[in-house]
Design a protein around this motif. Structure first.
Motif, PDB file in Angstrom:
ATOM      1  N   ARG A   5       0.582  -1.181   0.124  1.00 48.59           N
ATOM      2  CA  ARG A   5       0.059  -0.027  -0.095  1.00 48.59           C
ATOM      3  C   ARG A   5       0.723   1.311  -0.117  1.00 48.59           C
ATOM      4  O   ARG A   5       0.367   2.351  -0.720  1.00 48.59           O
ATOM      5  CB  ARG A   5      -1.137   0.101   1.144  1.00 48.59           C
ATOM      6  CG  ARG A   5      -1.851   1.151   1.167  1.00 48.59           C
ATOM      7  CD  ARG A   5      -2.692   1.614   2.498  1.00 48.59           C
ATOM      8  NE  ARG A   5      -3.198   0.605   2.880  1.00 48.59           N
ATOM      9  CZ  ARG A   5      -4.104   0.728   3.913  1.00 48.59           C
ATOM     10  NH1 ARG A   5      -4.384   1.767   4.290  1.00 48.59           N
ATOM     11  NH2 ARG A   5      -4.838  -0.133   4.594  1.00 48.59           N
ATOM     12  N   ILE A   6       1.866   1.477   0.804  1.00 51.49           N
ATOM     13  CA  ILE A   6       2.771   2.480   0.714  1.00 51.49           C
ATOM     14  C   ILE A   6       3.360   2.684  -0.386  1.00 51.49           C
ATOM     15  O   ILE A   6       3.408   3.774  -1.098  1.00 51.49           O
ATOM     16  CB  ILE A   6       3.836   2.082   1.897  1.00 51.49           C
ATOM     17  CG1 ILE A   6       3.364   2.321   3.104  1.00 51.49           C
ATOM     18  CG2 ILE A   6       4.965   3.375   1.813  1.00 51.49           C
ATOM     19  CD1 ILE A   6       4.149   1.547   4.338  1.00 51.49           C
ATOM     20  N   LEU A   7       3.911   1.674  -1.032  1.00 52.37           N
ATOM     21  CA  LEU A   7       4.655   1.790  -2.336  1.00 52.37           C
ATOM     22  C   LEU A   7       3.692   2.343  -3.412  1.00 52.37           C
ATOM     23  O   LEU A   7       3.970   3.210  -4.176  1.00 52.37           O
ATOM     24  CB  LEU A   7       5.379   0.566  -2.917  1.00 52.37           C
ATOM     25  CG  LEU A   7       6.539   0.245  -2.038  1.00 52.37           C
ATOM     26  CD1 LEU A   7       7.221  -0.964  -2.425  1.00 52.37           C
ATOM     27  CD2 LEU A   7       7.893   1.239  -2.313  1.00 52.37           C
ATOM     28  N   ILE A   8       2.429   1.622  -3.607  1.00 54.84           N
ATOM     29  CA  ILE A   8       1.469   1.868  -4.743  1.00 54.84           C
ATOM     30  C   ILE A   8       0.663   3.316  -4.432  1.00 54.84           C
ATOM     31  O   ILE A   8       0.797   3.981  -5.276  1.00 54.84           O
ATOM     32  CB  ILE A   8       0.414   0.987  -4.742  1.00 54.84           C
ATOM     33  CG1 ILE A   8       0.787  -0.438  -5.233  1.00 54.84           C
ATOM     34  CG2 ILE A   8      -0.642   1.360  -5.487  1.00 54.84           C
ATOM     35  CD1 ILE A   8       0.089  -1.646  -5.044  1.00 54.84           C
ATOM     36  N   ALA A  78       3.992   9.354   1.990  1.00 53.82           N
ATOM     37  CA  ALA A  78       2.929   8.362   2.004  1.00 53.82           C
ATOM     38  C   ALA A  78       2.869   7.638   3.351  1.00 53.82           C
ATOM     39  O   ALA A  78       1.747   7.242   3.899  1.00 53.82           O
ATOM     40  CB  ALA A  78       2.799   7.487   0.857  1.00 53.82           C
ATOM     41  N   VAL A  79       4.174   7.246   3.702  1.00 58.72           N
ATOM     42  CA  VAL A  79       4.383   6.535   5.263  1.00 58.72           C
ATOM     43  C   VAL A  79       3.890   7.727   6.271  1.00 58.72           C
ATOM     44  O   VAL A  79       2.903   7.100   7.168  1.00 58.72           O
ATOM     45  CB  VAL A  79       5.746   6.401   5.449  1.00 58.72           C
ATOM     46  CG1 VAL A  79       5.862   5.533   6.762  1.00 58.72           C
ATOM     47  CG2 VAL A  79       6.098   5.199   4.546  1.00 58.72           C
ATOM     48  N   ILE A  80       4.130   8.991   6.308  1.00 58.48           N
ATOM     49  CA  ILE A  80       3.812   9.842   7.042  1.00 58.48           C
ATOM     50  C   ILE A  80       2.232   9.809   7.126  1.00 58.48           C
ATOM     51  O   ILE A  80       1.562  10.016   8.222  1.00 58.48           O
ATOM     52  CB  ILE A  80       4.301  11.111   7.050  1.00 58.48           C
ATOM     53  CG1 ILE A  80       5.952  10.992   7.553  1.00 58.48           C
ATOM     54  CG2 ILE A  80       3.784  12.166   8.016  1.00 58.48           C
ATOM     55  CD1 ILE A  80       6.756  12.150   6.904  1.00 58.48           C
ATOM     56  N   PHE A  81       1.617   9.938   5.951  1.00 56.88           N
ATOM     57  CA  PHE A  81       0.201  10.040   5.642  1.00 56.88           C
ATOM     58  C   PHE A  81      -0.395   9.004   6.297  1.00 56.88           C
ATOM     59  O   PHE A  81      -1.480   8.935   6.836  1.00 56.88           O
ATOM     60  CB  PHE A  81      -0.002  10.313   4.224  1.00 56.88           C
ATOM     61  CG  PHE A  81      -1.489  10.180   3.925  1.00 56.88           C
ATOM     62  CD1 PHE A  81      -2.248  11.551   3.787  1.00 56.88           C
ATOM     63  CD2 PHE A  81      -2.311   9.148   3.391  1.00 56.88           C
ATOM     64  CE1 PHE A  81      -3.545  11.559   3.951  1.00 56.88           C
ATOM     65  CE2 PHE A  81      -3.699   9.318   3.100  1.00 56.88           C
ATOM     66  CZ  PHE A  81      -4.248  10.399   3.304  1.00 56.88           C
ATOM     67  N   GLY A  82       0.077   7.699   6.169  1.00 59.99           N
ATOM     68  CA  GLY A  82      -0.666   6.427   6.777  1.00 59.99           C
ATOM     69  C   GLY A  82      -0.385   6.395   8.207  1.00 59.99           C
ATOM     70  O   GLY A  82      -1.487   6.175   8.940  1.00 59.99           O
TER      71      GLY A  82
END
Length: 158
Positions: A5-8, A78-82
């Motif tokens: 999910r992070i990569l996509i 994206a990691v921070i967002f997640g």
């Protein structure tokens, strides 16, 4: 949170931003040129490009470094967002809205703090176009994030 999910989400959203920015910079008057945006990012390392005028001159090393840096930063963001922002959203629409707000926050931090300090060549880019690109990046991040559903446990090792 799984790696897929992070990569996509990170790479997918980075492609939305990059394609918009590169196409618009190629067609607006006094734009940086098609390859200008990623080359400007690569100029963080390829310092002899600092001070260039638009259109930004082609440099293959800066192009590759810029594309890598752009995608890497998008995945990190994206990691921070997640880890933070997406956990606040009760619905897909809210996740997308928070993604757009995250895009605005990233734009503001980069444009007004980071870029002037470490890569002034980026200021050659059209600020309004880059702002819109970050809104689209955040929306894409939210859409992709919701598409792959919520996970119940935090695990970057999966």
């Amino acid at each position: 949170m799984d790696r897929r999910r992070i990569l996509i989400a990170g790479i997918g959203a980075s492609l939305v931003l990059a394609m918009w920015e590169m196409i618009v910079e190629a067609v607006v008057p006094d734009g940086a040129g098609f390859f200008g945006p990623p080359i400007a990012i690569g100029a963080t390392i390829v310092r002899d490009l600092q001070g260039s005028a638009n259109p930004i001159p082609f440099n293959a090393v800066a192009l590759v470094l810029g594309l890598m840096g752009h995608m890497m930063n998008s995945v990190i963001l994206a990691v921070i967002f997640g880890l933070t922002v997406s956990r606040l959203a009760p619905s897909a629409a809210a996740t997308i809205g928070l993604g757009m707000a995250w895009g605005v926050a990233v734009f503001a931090a980069m444009w007004f703090v980071v870029v002037p300090a470490i890569d002034p060549l980026m200021l050659n880019l059209n600020a309004a176009v880059l702002f819109a690109a970050h809104l689209m990046w955040g929306a894409a991040l939210g859409v992709i994030w919701t598409r792959f559903g919520a996970t119940s446990e935090l695990s970057l090792a999966r």
